[in-house]
Design an enzyme around this catalytic site. Structure first.
Site, PDB file in Angstrom:
ATOM      1  N   SER A 146       0.840  -1.198   0.000  1.00 38.54           N
ATOM      2  CA  SER A 146       0.000   0.000   0.000  1.00 38.54           C
ATOM      3  C   SER A 146       0.881   1.256   0.000  1.00 38.54           C
ATOM      4  CB  SER A 146      -0.960  -0.064   1.201  1.00 38.54           C
ATOM      5  OG  SER A 146      -1.992   0.878   1.046  1.00 38.54           O
ATOM      6  N   ASP A 222      -9.988  -5.452  -3.548  1.00 40.19           N
ATOM      7  CA  ASP A 222      -9.379  -4.452  -2.664  1.00 40.19           C
ATOM      8  C   ASP A 222     -10.274  -3.209  -2.628  1.00 40.19           C
ATOM      9  OD1 ASP A 222      -7.752  -2.338  -1.665  1.00 40.19           O
ATOM     10  OD2 ASP A 222      -5.960  -3.479  -2.216  1.00 40.19           O
ATOM     11  N   HIS A 255      -7.420  -5.945   0.726  1.00 37.52           N
ATOM     12  CA  HIS A 255      -6.234  -5.122   1.012  1.00 37.52           C
ATOM     13  C   HIS A 255      -5.467  -5.608   2.252  1.00 37.52           C
ATOM     14  CE1 HIS A 255      -4.096  -1.430   0.079  1.00 37.52           C
ATOM     15  NE2 HIS A 255      -4.105  -1.054   1.339  1.00 37.52           N
TER      16      HIS A 255
END
Lengths: 280, 280
Positions: A146, A222, A255
């Site tokens: 991320s 995600d 995620h």
């Protein structure tokens, strides 16, 4: 440097350490896994940069990297994501301030004093790792998740000679093009968007940066894919400009570390292939 | 039953669920990993009982079991360690009350109302798992850590026909013989120590309980080994009375999930060997 904890795991040692950082002017905590090895060995180093809200602890506890690092004989280093401490400026938002350093050196007040994660990760911490651990600093690779995927891509591209391979889970591929990145870069670097391009992987590639081994894994479920991560930006710029990108879209994954841990061993093995040459 | 969360992981689904428990009179939360499987499959079930202070979350996040369960096609169930809630009696000690149910049905006030983890784990939750998940309840095994190792050993020995194999990391092998166990059993079951023997794996074996597949892994640097866990008690009683015990002493490992995660895949594989026969 002080040892916070060490635990034997997968035949090696999972340590957590703290030190007074010159770069950030604060104490900084990081974790290092040293796999089982022979005395005198010099082992390759895999850097892992974490995402928003994380410390070293998230990947250390949930990342499931130790079995693979033990198998391949790789040191795994996980820094924090920002300076910490009561005197460190902060915002009451999860995506700015503490836990959200974005791997840049801030130029704007009040952030410029402490928020120097670029220098910390690129210069200060590698010096410490090379001095203290059985590391072969000629063999390094970098990965992240991320915001840390953004960090791995940008730092890896900036130091293409240092890092043999770059991989990211669910990276922010273009901070210029999403609200997380825009808010953070404006806060830390000011209003001149040209200054942001050196911290945007897609812009760096558009501006000429290249790396021979670039990999991204992205979950299709995600929740941040469309608004923040925008994997397609990187895919398109790489395709257009001839930068090889191994892009793996993973159906149904989100995620979280439940996604990361699923493909961690594959990433470690992929880096290991590129780290084994030129062993001291 | 309500779904708290589901995340795709290692090709399967890691879920967390909550339900109103008749046994404890409270809401209870547990986690279940269902590996990738074909439609209509009936999969074996591996129970994991956690230790003092833990909820379902510790092993779910740090246990590193999903890769092995996906490989072997095993459902992994992790219950909580006690009833929870503002109205549930508690002690201001980590080893009594919430997080410390010791897998017994309390008979003493004020614990008797809610602290019924034996009935919950032996009867109520298996009913729910069998009803809702693609489980073959004819193929179950059980494992646990520390207080949950005590739970796995005692519940496994009590239901030797139900559980094909029993394993434990760092178990409390004799609550009668350590302060953790003595305090808890006195609190929940009263002063009559004879009533405690049915909840002490070493005493159960001394009193005639047997199981064909019993395994314990114990770290030699475990800070609780000498005062609380006392692995030697179980080793001695098994040796003396002819109960087979696969005891693995693991040099340098401590009491933490860094130890458990190291040998988790081995334990899952060991159970898988014993669960594969008689597949529906």
């Amino acid at each position: 440097m002080e040892t916070v904890s060490t635990n034997k795991s997968h035949g090696g040692t999972q340590g957590v350490y703290t030190h007074a950082s010159d770069a950030t002017g604060t104490d900084m905590t990081f974790s290092v896994f040293v796999p089982p090895h022979e005395k005198g060995a010099a082992l390759p180093v895999l850097w892992y940069l974490s995402g928003l809200t994380c410390t070293h602890a998230n990947v250390t506890e949930k990342g499931e990297y130790r079995a693979a690092c033990a198998e391949h004989g790789i040191i795994f280093v996980a820094p924090d994501t920002s300076p910490r401490g009561d005197d460190v400026p902060d915002k009451d938002q999860y995506d700015l301030g503490k836990g959200a350093g974005f791997y840049v050196d801030a130029t704007e007040a009040p952030w410029a004093g402490n928020y120097r994660m670029k220098t910390y990760v690129e210069e200060e911490l590698p010096g410490l790792i090379g001095d203290i651990f059985p590391a072969d600093m000629e063999r390094q690779s970098i990965m992240g998740h991320s915001m840390g995927g953004h960090g791995a891509l940008t730092i890896g591209l900036r130091h293409a000679d240092r890092f043999r391979s770059i991989s990211a889970f669910s990276p922010i591929v273009s901070p210029l093009s999403c609200s997380w990145g825009q808010e953070a870069l404006r806060l830390y670097l000011g209003d001149d968007e040209d200054a942001w391009r050196a911290h945007d992987a897609s812009a760096m590639i558009a501006d000429g940066a290249r790396h021979p081994h670039l990999r991204v894994d992205q979950g299709t479920d995600d929740q941040f894919l469309e608004e923040q991560l925008k994997t397609g930006f990187l895919r398109d710029v790489c395709k257009e400009l001839g930068q090889d990108l191994e892009l793996n879209l993973r159906a149904g994954y989100d995620h979280s570390y439940y996604f990361i841990s699923t493909f961690m061993a594959e990433h470690v093995g992929w880096h290991a292939e590129r780290l084994k040459e030129g062993r001291r």
